[in-house]
Design a protein around this motif. Structure first.
Motif, PDB file in Angstrom:
ATOM      1  N   LYS A 119       5.785  -0.967  -7.555  1.00 45.90           N
ATOM      2  CA  LYS A 119       6.531   0.217  -7.107  1.00 45.90           C
ATOM      3  C   LYS A 119       7.182   0.946  -8.268  1.00 45.90           C
ATOM      4  O   LYS A 119       7.050   2.176  -8.406  1.00 45.90           O
ATOM      5  CB  LYS A 119       7.583  -0.194  -6.083  1.00 45.90           C
ATOM      6  N   HIS A 120       7.873   0.219  -9.122  1.00 46.33           N
ATOM      7  CA  HIS A 120       8.641   0.868 -10.174  1.00 46.33           C
ATOM      8  C   HIS A 120       7.772   1.328 -11.333  1.00 46.33           C
ATOM      9  O   HIS A 120       8.082   2.336 -11.976  1.00 46.33           O
ATOM     10  CB  HIS A 120       9.755  -0.062 -10.640  1.00 46.33           C
ATOM     11  N   ALA A 121       6.674   0.635 -11.595  1.00 42.89           N
ATOM     12  CA  ALA A 121       5.748   1.119 -12.626  1.00 42.89           C
ATOM     13  C   ALA A 121       5.128   2.443 -12.201  1.00 42.89           C
ATOM     14  O   ALA A 121       5.005   3.382 -13.010  1.00 42.89           O
ATOM     15  CB  ALA A 121       4.662   0.080 -12.892  1.00 42.89           C
ATOM     16  N   VAL A 122       4.744   2.544 -10.935  1.00 41.85           N
ATOM     17  CA  VAL A 122       4.198   3.799 -10.405  1.00 41.85           C
ATOM     18  C   VAL A 122       5.262   4.887 -10.412  1.00 41.85           C
ATOM     19  O   VAL A 122       5.002   6.047 -10.774  1.00 41.85           O
ATOM     20  CB  VAL A 122       3.637   3.584  -8.988  1.00 41.85           C
ATOM     21  N   GLY A 163       5.756  19.110  -2.554  1.00 41.50           N
ATOM     22  CA  GLY A 163       6.538  18.017  -3.121  1.00 41.50           C
ATOM     23  C   GLY A 163       5.675  16.787  -3.373  1.00 41.50           C
ATOM     24  O   GLY A 163       4.586  16.643  -2.814  1.00 41.50           O
ATOM     25  N   THR A 164       6.151  15.902  -4.222  1.00 40.55           N
ATOM     26  CA  THR A 164       5.478  14.626  -4.455  1.00 40.55           C
ATOM     27  C   THR A 164       6.185  13.555  -3.631  1.00 40.55           C
ATOM     28  O   THR A 164       7.410  13.409  -3.719  1.00 40.55           O
ATOM     29  CB  THR A 164       5.515  14.247  -5.941  1.00 40.55           C
ATOM     30  N   TYR A 165       5.418  12.833  -2.824  1.00 36.96           N
ATOM     31  CA  TYR A 165       5.968  11.837  -1.913  1.00 36.96           C
ATOM     32  C   TYR A 165       5.370  10.475  -2.243  1.00 36.96           C
ATOM     33  O   TYR A 165       4.142  10.328  -2.286  1.00 36.96           O
ATOM     34  CB  TYR A 165       5.679  12.218  -0.463  1.00 36.96           C
ATOM     35  N   ALA A 166       6.237   9.492  -2.482  1.00 34.98           N
ATOM     36  CA  ALA A 166       5.810   8.138  -2.830  1.00 34.98           C
ATOM     37  C   ALA A 166       6.350   7.166  -1.787  1.00 34.98           C
ATOM     38  O   ALA A 166       7.569   7.076  -1.589  1.00 34.98           O
ATOM     39  CB  ALA A 166       6.310   7.756  -4.219  1.00 34.98           C
ATOM     40  N   VAL A 167       5.453   6.441  -1.138  1.00 33.06           N
ATOM     41  CA  VAL A 167       5.827   5.502  -0.080  1.00 33.06           C
ATOM     42  C   VAL A 167       5.393   4.097  -0.481  1.00 33.06           C
ATOM     43  O   VAL A 167       4.211   3.875  -0.779  1.00 33.06           O
ATOM     44  CB  VAL A 167       5.173   5.883   1.261  1.00 33.06           C
ATOM     45  N   TRP A 168       6.336   3.180  -0.477  1.00 36.32           N
ATOM     46  CA  TRP A 168       6.010   1.763  -0.671  1.00 36.32           C
ATOM     47  C   TRP A 168       5.956   1.075   0.683  1.00 36.32           C
ATOM     48  O   TRP A 168       6.714   1.441   1.590  1.00 36.32           O
ATOM     49  CB  TRP A 168       7.069   1.080  -1.538  1.00 36.32           C
ATOM     50  N   HIS A 207      -3.754   5.911  -3.235  1.00 40.00           N
ATOM     51  CA  HIS A 207      -3.350   4.675  -2.567  1.00 40.00           C
ATOM     52  C   HIS A 207      -3.697   3.489  -3.460  1.00 40.00           C
ATOM     53  O   HIS A 207      -4.857   3.290  -3.813  1.00 40.00           O
ATOM     54  CB  HIS A 207      -4.063   4.554  -1.216  1.00 40.00           C
ATOM     55  N   ALA A 208      -2.678   2.730  -3.845  1.00 40.60           N
ATOM     56  CA  ALA A 208      -2.873   1.554  -4.706  1.00 40.60           C
ATOM     57  C   ALA A 208      -2.256   0.336  -4.032  1.00 40.60           C
ATOM     58  O   ALA A 208      -1.160   0.416  -3.463  1.00 40.60           O
ATOM     59  CB  ALA A 208      -2.227   1.771  -6.069  1.00 40.60           C
ATOM     60  N   THR A 209      -2.946  -0.803  -4.098  1.00 43.55           N
ATOM     61  CA  THR A 209      -2.398  -2.044  -3.567  1.00 43.55           C
ATOM     62  C   THR A 209      -2.508  -3.145  -4.613  1.00 43.55           C
ATOM     63  O   THR A 209      -3.408  -3.139  -5.453  1.00 43.55           O
ATOM     64  CB  THR A 209      -3.119  -2.510  -2.287  1.00 43.55           C
ATOM     65  N   LEU A 210      -1.578  -4.089  -4.528  1.00 42.11           N
ATOM     66  CA  LEU A 210      -1.583  -5.262  -5.394  1.00 42.11           C
ATOM     67  C   LEU A 210      -1.379  -6.501  -4.534  1.00 42.11           C
ATOM     68  O   LEU A 210      -0.376  -6.605  -3.824  1.00 42.11           O
ATOM     69  CB  LEU A 210      -0.475  -5.177  -6.443  1.00 42.11           C
ATOM     70  N   THR A 211      -2.340  -7.421  -4.603  1.00 45.21           N
ATOM     71  CA  THR A 211      -2.241  -8.712  -3.932  1.00 45.21           C
ATOM     72  C   THR A 211      -2.127  -9.792  -4.999  1.00 45.21           C
ATOM     73  O   THR A 211      -2.966  -9.867  -5.898  1.00 45.21           O
ATOM     74  CB  THR A 211      -3.480  -8.983  -3.057  1.00 45.21           C
ATOM     75  N   VAL A 212      -1.090 -10.625  -4.902  1.00 51.24           N
ATOM     76  CA  VAL A 212      -0.929 -11.692  -5.892  1.00 51.24           C
ATOM     77  C   VAL A 212      -1.338 -13.057  -5.337  1.00 51.24           C
ATOM     78  O   VAL A 212      -1.625 -13.974  -6.098  1.00 51.24           O
ATOM     79  CB  VAL A 212       0.513 -11.753  -6.432  1.00 51.24           C
ATOM     80  N   ARG A 213      -1.370 -13.169  -4.021  1.00 46.96           N
ATOM     81  CA  ARG A 213      -1.809 -14.416  -3.397  1.00 46.96           C
ATOM     82  C   ARG A 213      -2.082 -14.167  -1.925  1.00 46.96           C
ATOM     83  O   ARG A 213      -1.703 -13.130  -1.370  1.00 46.96           O
ATOM     84  CB  ARG A 213      -0.744 -15.513  -3.540  1.00 46.96           C
ATOM     85  N   LEU A 244       6.498 -12.431   0.278  1.00 46.85           N
ATOM     86  CA  LEU A 244       5.481 -11.390   0.327  1.00 46.85           C
ATOM     87  C   LEU A 244       4.363 -11.673  -0.667  1.00 46.85           C
ATOM     88  O   LEU A 244       4.620 -12.005  -1.817  1.00 46.85           O
ATOM     89  CB  LEU A 244       6.143 -10.045   0.012  1.00 46.85           C
ATOM     90  N   GLY A 245       3.115 -11.512  -0.217  1.00 54.34           N
ATOM     91  CA  GLY A 245       1.977 -11.745  -1.091  1.00 54.34           C
ATOM     92  C   GLY A 245       1.293 -10.486  -1.581  1.00 54.34           C
ATOM     93  O   GLY A 245       0.500 -10.547  -2.526  1.00 54.34           O
ATOM     94  N   ALA A 246       1.593  -9.329  -0.960  1.00 52.37           N
ATOM     95  CA  ALA A 246       0.905  -8.096  -1.342  1.00 52.37           C
ATOM     96  C   ALA A 246       1.723  -6.893  -0.891  1.00 52.37           C
ATOM     97  O   ALA A 246       2.518  -6.969   0.053  1.00 52.37           O
ATOM     98  CB  ALA A 246      -0.491  -8.046  -0.725  1.00 52.37           C
ATOM     99  N   SER A 247       1.512  -5.775  -1.566  1.00 50.74           N
ATOM    100  CA  SER A 247       2.185  -4.529  -1.193  1.00 50.74           C
ATOM    101  C   SER A 247       1.355  -3.355  -1.655  1.00 50.74           C
ATOM    102  O   SER A 247       0.394  -3.508  -2.419  1.00 50.74           O
ATOM    103  CB  SER A 247       3.597  -4.461  -1.793  1.00 50.74           C
ATOM    104  N   GLY A 248       1.748  -2.168  -1.203  1.00 57.07           N
ATOM    105  CA  GLY A 248       1.003  -0.979  -1.560  1.00 57.07           C
ATOM    106  C   GLY A 248       1.903   0.204  -1.854  1.00 57.07           C
ATOM    107  O   GLY A 248       3.067   0.247  -1.450  1.00 57.07           O
ATOM    108  N   MET A 249       1.342   1.159  -2.582  1.00 56.36           N
ATOM    109  CA  MET A 249       2.001   2.439  -2.838  1.00 56.36           C
ATOM    110  C   MET A 249       1.061   3.554  -2.409  1.00 56.36           C
ATOM    111  O   MET A 249      -0.114   3.564  -2.796  1.00 56.36           O
ATOM    112  CB  MET A 249       2.326   2.603  -4.323  1.00 56.36           C
TER     113      MET A 249
END
Length: 288
Positions: free
Chosen positions: A18-21, A196-201, A230-236, A245-250
């Motif tokens: 989230k914060h890197a994006v 506008g630019t809209y960012a949703v986690w 749309h970007a997602t990260l799954t760590v497990r 939590l094992g995964a999230s998206g932006m």
């Protein structure tokens, strides 16, 4: 309603994504001269101690920002991740990362004097912490802390006077209605201010509402004729013996044109450095 505390989760893998994006997005938006209004619908406390009781209870930062920092010493990070780590380290004068900046302080750090930041928070404890933390910035009128529902509160700020805005929406989703309110917020915001630019986690968990959310956001963007990413990260793998939590998206509407390429380089590295089992993976798609 007020059970969620981000202090337990600060600096975890979801915050890294989230914060890197968020940093990459804001860096791009501030290259243009016109003033920018930034709205954070669920601001939290603003600053978190990674060596405090809350963070150490879950130790989620160990597998997030702290693991990234340790791995960074052995190799070269993608620019998007290096910028993220550099900003986090800027809040820590020593060699160790003990303070983690939440989105309000990340945003304020990157704003210019003529930009404005509106922070919405309802949790009474986090609100007091946020107000106290922001007061130390002595930022004057640049930063406003608002005790109100961010979903509704942002309406009166769209469109902003400068006709440039970034909205970050990252509720806890502990309240089931959040899954409906997020796309409703986006639909209303795009009607009020389409450019506008809209960012949703959002969390990726085994709930139909969570899996349906990015589809609904994509539909809103396409209906408005806007670009999206749309970007997602799954760590497990989800579930199993390990809680959390094992995964999230932006999901972003009107993302910077530079963000897709930056994530193409950074996401595989996030998987490599933050992955916890063989299910670690990422996805990245864009359209408009």
């Amino acid at each position: 309603m007020f059970s969620y505390r981000h202090a337990f989760h600060a600096g975890n893998h979801a915050d890294v994504l989230k914060h890197a994006v968020l940093i990459a997005t804001l860096q791009h938006l501030t290259t243009k001269e016109a003033a920018l209004t930034v709205l954070d619908t669920h601001a939290g406390a603003g600053l978190y101690r990674l060596d405090g009781d809350y963070a150490r209870t879950s130790a989620e930062a160990d597998a997030g920002v702290l693991r990234l920092a340790a791995q960074a010493d052995t190799g070269t990070l993608a620019p998007l991740l290096q910028d993220y780590l550099d900003l986090v380290r800027s809040f820590n004068p020593g060699a160790h990362i003990r303070i983690y900046p939440g989105s309000p302080f990340i945003l304020q750090k990157l704003l210019r004097p003529n930009d404005r930041l509106k922070l919405f928070e309802l949790h009474p404890t986090d609100l007091r912490a946020l107000a106290g933390n922001v007061a130390q910035l002595q930022a004057g009128r640049q930063v406003a802390v608002l005790q109100e529902d961010g979903f509704a509160g942002l309406r009166r700020f769209l469109p902003p006077p400068s006709r440039r805005a970034l909205v970050l929406c990252d509720p806890s989703y502990e309240i089931k209605s959040d899954y409906a309110r997020v796309p409703e917020m986006l639909q209303d915001a795009l009607k009020r201010f389409a450019t506008g630019t809209y960012a949703v986690w959002y969390p990726i968990i085994p709930r139909p509402e969570a899996h349906d959310l990015p589809r609904r956001l994509k539909a809103q963007a396409l209906r408005a004729g806007r670009n999206w990413l749309h970007a997602t990260l799954t760590v497990r793998a989800g579930g199993g013996p390990r809680p959390g939590l094992g995964a999230s998206g932006m999901f972003l509407v009107n993302p910077p044109h530079t963000l897709h390429a930056a994530l193409q380089q950074a996401l595989p590295q996030m998987v490599e450095l933050l992955g916890q089992d063989r299910n670690a993976a990422h996805t990245l798609e864009a359209g408009g």
